[in-house]
Design a protein around this motif. Structure first.
Motif, mmCIF file in Angstrom:
data_model
loop_
_atom_site.group_PDB
_atom_site.id
_atom_site.type_symbol
_atom_site.label_atom_id
_atom_site.label_comp_id
_atom_site.label_asym_id
_atom_site.label_seq_id
_atom_site.Cartn_x
_atom_site.Cartn_y
_atom_site.Cartn_z
ATOM 1 N N PRO A 124 0.839 -0.722 -0.049
ATOM 2 C CA PRO A 124 0.305 -0.228 0.079
ATOM 3 C C PRO A 124 0.623 1.215 0.189
ATOM 4 O O PRO A 124 1.856 1.239 -0.020
ATOM 5 C CB PRO A 124 -0.768 -0.225 1.079
ATOM 6 C CG PRO A 124 0.080 -0.899 2.219
ATOM 7 C CD PRO A 124 0.401 -1.652 1.113
ATOM 8 N N GLY A 125 0.886 2.728 -0.297
ATOM 9 C CA GLY A 125 1.876 3.439 -0.846
ATOM 10 C C GLY A 125 2.423 3.976 0.488
ATOM 11 O O GLY A 125 3.448 4.450 0.181
ATOM 12 N N LEU A 126 1.244 4.175 1.918
ATOM 13 C CA LEU A 126 2.019 4.690 2.360
ATOM 14 C C LEU A 126 2.327 3.653 3.553
ATOM 15 O O LEU A 126 1.291 3.730 4.736
ATOM 16 C CB LEU A 126 1.271 5.718 4.385
ATOM 17 C CG LEU A 126 1.628 7.448 2.661
ATOM 18 C CD1 LEU A 126 1.198 8.539 3.231
ATOM 19 C CD2 LEU A 126 3.633 7.143 2.859
ATOM 20 N N VAL A 127 2.881 2.430 3.955
ATOM 21 C CA VAL A 127 3.090 1.230 4.717
ATOM 22 C C VAL A 127 3.338 1.742 5.846
ATOM 23 O O VAL A 127 4.444 3.030 6.204
ATOM 24 C CB VAL A 127 3.692 0.260 3.552
ATOM 25 C CG1 VAL A 127 3.467 0.054 2.806
ATOM 26 C CG2 VAL A 127 4.953 0.860 3.514
ATOM 27 N N ASP A 139 10.726 3.249 14.487
ATOM 28 C CA ASP A 139 9.595 2.988 14.466
ATOM 29 C C ASP A 139 9.404 4.521 14.080
ATOM 30 O O ASP A 139 9.160 5.601 14.383
ATOM 31 C CB ASP A 139 8.545 2.634 14.619
ATOM 32 C CG ASP A 139 6.792 2.386 14.486
ATOM 33 O OD1 ASP A 139 6.370 2.834 14.348
ATOM 34 O OD2 ASP A 139 6.169 1.705 15.328
ATOM 35 N N MET A 140 9.374 4.816 12.457
ATOM 36 C CA MET A 140 8.740 5.842 11.738
ATOM 37 C C MET A 140 7.446 6.406 11.663
ATOM 38 O O MET A 140 6.903 7.801 11.524
ATOM 39 C CB MET A 140 8.946 6.081 10.445
ATOM 40 C CG MET A 140 10.466 6.028 9.952
ATOM 41 S SD MET A 140 12.009 6.899 10.748
ATOM 42 C CE MET A 140 11.686 8.344 9.842
ATOM 43 N N ASP A 141 6.194 5.349 12.373
ATOM 44 C CA ASP A 141 5.194 6.395 12.630
ATOM 45 C C ASP A 141 5.021 6.711 14.038
ATOM 46 O O ASP A 141 4.156 8.144 13.951
ATOM 47 C CB ASP A 141 3.822 4.485 12.171
ATOM 48 C CG ASP A 141 4.561 4.449 10.761
ATOM 49 O OD1 ASP A 141 4.362 5.108 10.554
ATOM 50 O OD2 ASP A 141 4.453 2.820 10.970
ATOM 51 N N PRO A 156 13.674 15.112 14.991
ATOM 52 C CA PRO A 156 13.105 14.014 13.134
ATOM 53 C C PRO A 156 13.568 13.810 12.233
ATOM 54 O O PRO A 156 14.252 13.391 11.459
ATOM 55 C CB PRO A 156 12.535 15.438 12.541
ATOM 56 C CG PRO A 156 11.694 15.956 13.847
ATOM 57 C CD PRO A 156 13.016 16.219 15.298
ATOM 58 N N LYS A 157 14.834 15.012 11.779
ATOM 59 C CA LYS A 157 16.180 14.656 10.806
ATOM 60 C C LYS A 157 17.016 13.437 11.014
ATOM 61 O O LYS A 157 17.314 12.648 10.803
ATOM 62 C CB LYS A 157 16.929 16.043 10.773
ATOM 63 C CG LYS A 157 16.077 16.787 9.505
ATOM 64 C CD LYS A 157 15.292 16.109 8.103
ATOM 65 C CE LYS A 157 14.272 17.269 7.976
ATOM 66 N NZ LYS A 157 14.040 16.473 7.262
#
Length: 227
Positions: A124-127, A139-141, A156-157
């Motif tokens: 899917p698009g934003l997995v 975990d980037m989510d 963030p960076k």
């Protein structure tokens, strides 16, 4: 019948309408736009399952759109172009494109390629964006890192840089490549910014130094090395 979403990005309105007609006939939900900047905005809002992307676009070309989409997502991309040069094909694939078609093309072949890419990637698009290694989770989510049993947040960076390096473990990137992939093509700061972030990440990863290392490759750049 499929209900997956496809985003078409092409400055030729007739081509967009033609592709849209054939894809809708197969049950896809289809969106289209005609410039690169709008493509990224629509992608973030609609999270399509696949992008059909032309190279020659106003405002932002297909190369930069592809690069940005692959930075934020694993969405499959099929590149479209009137050019048949091997260079264009190789560049598209290096940027992460999953397939490549030269105009003019047979619409039914494009539909078949869309189906094949979706079957192959099944993405899917934003997995969910996670990297899970022994004793290390990114975990980037949730924007958290877990080292051993300790979970914490990074700026963030730093998060994005760590995720990118781990995702491409054992591959060397120059400072310029890292800036392009993390900060974007319009970054106008000092490329030594990377050195500062690498130093901070090394400090965070110190408990795992026997397993992982952000290694300096002198004269080239950096890589995340799994020992």
């Amino acid at each position: 019948m499929s209900e997956r979403k496809i985003l078409i990005v092409d400055d030729d309105y007739n081509i967009c309408e033609l592709i849209e007609l054939y894809l809708k006939k197969e049950g896809y939900i289809v969106m289209s736009t005609h410039n690169g900047l709008d493509a990224i905005e629509i992608f973030r809002e609609e999270t399509p399952d696949l992008v059909v992307l032309d190279i020659m676009l106003p405002k932002m070309d297909g190369w930069d759109v592809c690069r940005e989409l692959k930075r934020i997502s694993n969405v499959p991309i099929i590149m479209l172009t009137a050019k048949g040069d091997t260079f264009d094909k190789v560049l598209g694939l290096k940027l992460g494109a999953d397939d490549y078609m030269v105009k003019p093309f047979e619409p039914r072949e494009l539909v078949a390629r869309v189906e094949a890419v979706l079957r192959r990637t099944n993405t899917p698009g934003l997995v969910t964006r996670q990297m899970i290694l022994p004793h290390l989770l990114i975990d980037m989510d949730l924007y958290v890192v877990k080292i051993n049993d300790h979970t914490f947040s990074l700026p963030p960076k730093e998060m994005e840089l760590l995720y990118f390096l781990v995702k491409n473990q054992n591959r060397v990137f120059s400072r310029e490549q890292l800036i392009e992939n993390i900060w974007g093509f319009d970054f106008d700061g000092d490329n030594r910014t990377i050195d500062v972030h690498i130093k901070r990440l090394r400090e965070k990863l110190e408990p795992l130094k026997n397993k992982y290392e952000i290694k300096t490759v002198w004269g080239v750049g950096y890589k995340f090395e799994v020992k």
